[in-house]
Design an enzyme around this catalytic site. Sequence first.
Site, mmCIF file in Angstrom:
data_model
loop_
_atom_site.group_PDB
_atom_site.id
_atom_site.type_symbol
_atom_site.label_atom_id
_atom_site.label_comp_id
_atom_site.label_asym_id
_atom_site.label_seq_id
_atom_site.Cartn_x
_atom_site.Cartn_y
_atom_site.Cartn_z
ATOM 1 C CG ASP A 503 -1.854 1.153 1.298
ATOM 2 O OD1 ASP A 503 -2.685 1.263 0.384
ATOM 3 O OD2 ASP A 503 -1.760 1.966 2.244
ATOM 4 C CD GLU A 556 -2.513 2.344 -3.419
ATOM 5 O OE1 GLU A 556 -3.534 3.030 -3.563
ATOM 6 O OE2 GLU A 556 -1.864 2.322 -2.366
#
Length: 834
Positions: A503, A556
């Site tokens: 993330d 990401e």
Amino acid sequence: MTPRPSSSGPDPEKTAAKKAAAKETTGKKATAKKSAAKTMPKKATAKKSAAKTMPKKAAAKKAAAKTSAKKAAVKTAAKKTAAKKASGTGAPGEKASGKRAEPPASVSPALDAADRERLLAGTHHDPHSVLGAHPVPGGIAVRAFRPYALAVSVLSGELRAELHDDGDGFFSGLLPPGDVPAYRLLVTYEGTASEAEDPYRFLPTLGDLDLHLIGEGRHEQLWQALGAHPAVHEGVAGTRFTVWAPNARGVRVAGGFNFWDGTGHPMRSLGGTGVWELFLPGIGAGELYKFEITRPDGSRTFRADPLARRTEVPPATSSVVHASDYTWGDEEWLARRADAPAHEAPMSVYEVHLPSWRPGLTYRELAEQLPEYVGDLGFTHVELMPVAEHPFGGSWGYQVTGFYAPTARLGDPDDFRYLVDRLHQAGIGVLMDWVPAHFPRDDWALAEFDGRPLYEHADPLRAAHPDWGTLEFDFGRREVRNFLVANAVYWCEEFHIDGLRVDAVASMLYLDYSREPGQWTPNEHGGRENLDAVAFLQEMNATVYRRVPGVVTVAEESTAWDGVTRATHHKGPSGFGGLGFGLKWNMGWMHDSLQYMSHEPVHRKYHHGEMTFSMVYAYSENYVLPISHDEVVHGKRSLVSKMPGDWWQQRASVRAYLGFMWAHPGKQLLFMGQEFAQGAEWSEAHGPDWWLLDPEYGAAADHRGVRDLVRDLNAAYRATPVLWRLDTHPDGFAWVVGDAAEDNVLAFLRLDADGTPLLAVSNFAPVVRHDYRLGVPDDVPAWHEVLNTDAVRYGGGGVGSPDPVKPEARGWHGRAASVRLTLPPLATVWLRPA
């Protein structure tokens, strides 16, 4: 197992009451202690140098196990000592006429004032050097620190000696000279007495290699060295507690087993590594605990274990001693998952927020329903939103406090293992969102863990995350990098996770991320790149791929950073080596394509490039096409609600979009609820609107139709290697027509290594286009539809070309042959050679 209270932490009122009770009994104990003391050898005047002459504990413990013959020798030595004392021998070293010098007189075994004060204050760095049993002049000194005890006795074979009460919970006595015997303590509290092992008679549980690797920041299985581990040590069952706290003046273990008062359980510092350690006999799995840390300023803080493998259910915050006894059944899955790299294999991912997928289900209950549902829809993988423990459910798991513990909201760690195991046995891979960028500021967790910045950067501007009110990790500190790299390995090795979706990578890579001028400092080269974060990500990826064959890491990353999925040893134009990820989320494709679809069809011709631009950079990285939770929450609306028009047009547009997405180069990811065109935004409070599929609901067929399409897309995708074998190679794609903006039509070929084609055509206009001519390869005798998103069973109008379509020898779109197709409105069709 020691009974433990329900409290998550220390209770000051309970502790104060116990201290008062202990003081009231002091007078009562005095008389009894005087008679008991007569059985101990007499004590001479204490010498300040006695502690300095004590041999190291390690040498004293080599003869812990005694034979019956050695016990007899100890008794004989005791009798001789008593006889010598009775003879009235003079002071140590004094010689009588014609006689040998007498041995030194015994010393007081009591602790000196400095050690007492440090132990009481929680600032002793080596309690094992003064507590426990140690040879001293005149015998074996035994010292115990048992707050609130009324009496403590030493039991060794037939020997039973009551220790003197020195006050404040300290007890001491002198055993006869000889080797340090194996012994236990008999501890008497008000109303009870029990035998116990002395924690301070044990050697350290961590070896030199562990400490060396921790000091170097290269312990790739750090969770096996730090944390709480039930173990048998020197023949005794208990739990080893270890924690990294280099700035602490002292660390103690507190838990249900000592009523959250760690006074009597100080830990020892192991050299210069900053690691503190204590083996507590008799403590097993299920016990609650925290570390009581004395900070540099003398204040104290209770902290959860950063490497706890199990936690209490939030909002409770204690760590839980855990030992796994799970037996895996996914050997077949693990044996074949490395057969092909992820970018050359089919991958369609169903993203799941476990607590809300079907609210109220535990890990084991989810294991009975989730594999069946995902398997029926044909997804190859699930991606679980962060399952690591987090205090605030509204963060969806993206603000982690327990990096090594699956959230206790749904069960214990072995329950989570069971869920992963069942998914694997159903042929479904498991990806997990992983959050190494930042952590929350909770004062019982990682923030200023030992009184100073430790896991976060020492520079407040570098530590504070500007968007989320959290703290960023100090990626330049080797122990912190080790904590995170080992954590990535941990989930893959201990829980058989098949991949990590990392993330917020962009927030890690740039020093000026969401910061204004003056709020950040350039790197050593004057640039904005966070060189420490780059090195960390490269190390993490290299370590995970080396240790765990068949896994994939997914970034990401929302910028144009060069080489996210390039090998770490290959430098690019920027001068950096690649970050080493296997795949990267294509955030650009997601934003552009959703923006295009949100326009009214009459306006789409002005935004045609939003659907074609992705192919300009499609092969710069290995991409995933994500329609994730971030796109269907907080006012962004659900996927179907983004589409313009009436309910029929909205559903048709969603179906056409999904057909285009599954044919586009890249892997697919779809968030839960979007597979059946849920109209409401997702909320973690109630999850997907499953009632939309209830046959009693009037529009259930509309929602079931979209779900049936997703099932067929996955089935056709997995059975058609042309859609994934050359996913990351330009030879696997060719435009047929990419500039038909006036028609809102896009057509392209996907190609296999042998040239086998699939023709994908999308008509994003709400009108039927009859006899629409498209150029095609001239070596295909006929084409037939393999998928049409306008099929009646999906809720469409049934427009299309049901019969095989034969090419004409008429050049079109730069090709020697062409076909004429009937294009359904707001639909995508796939055609293969007949």
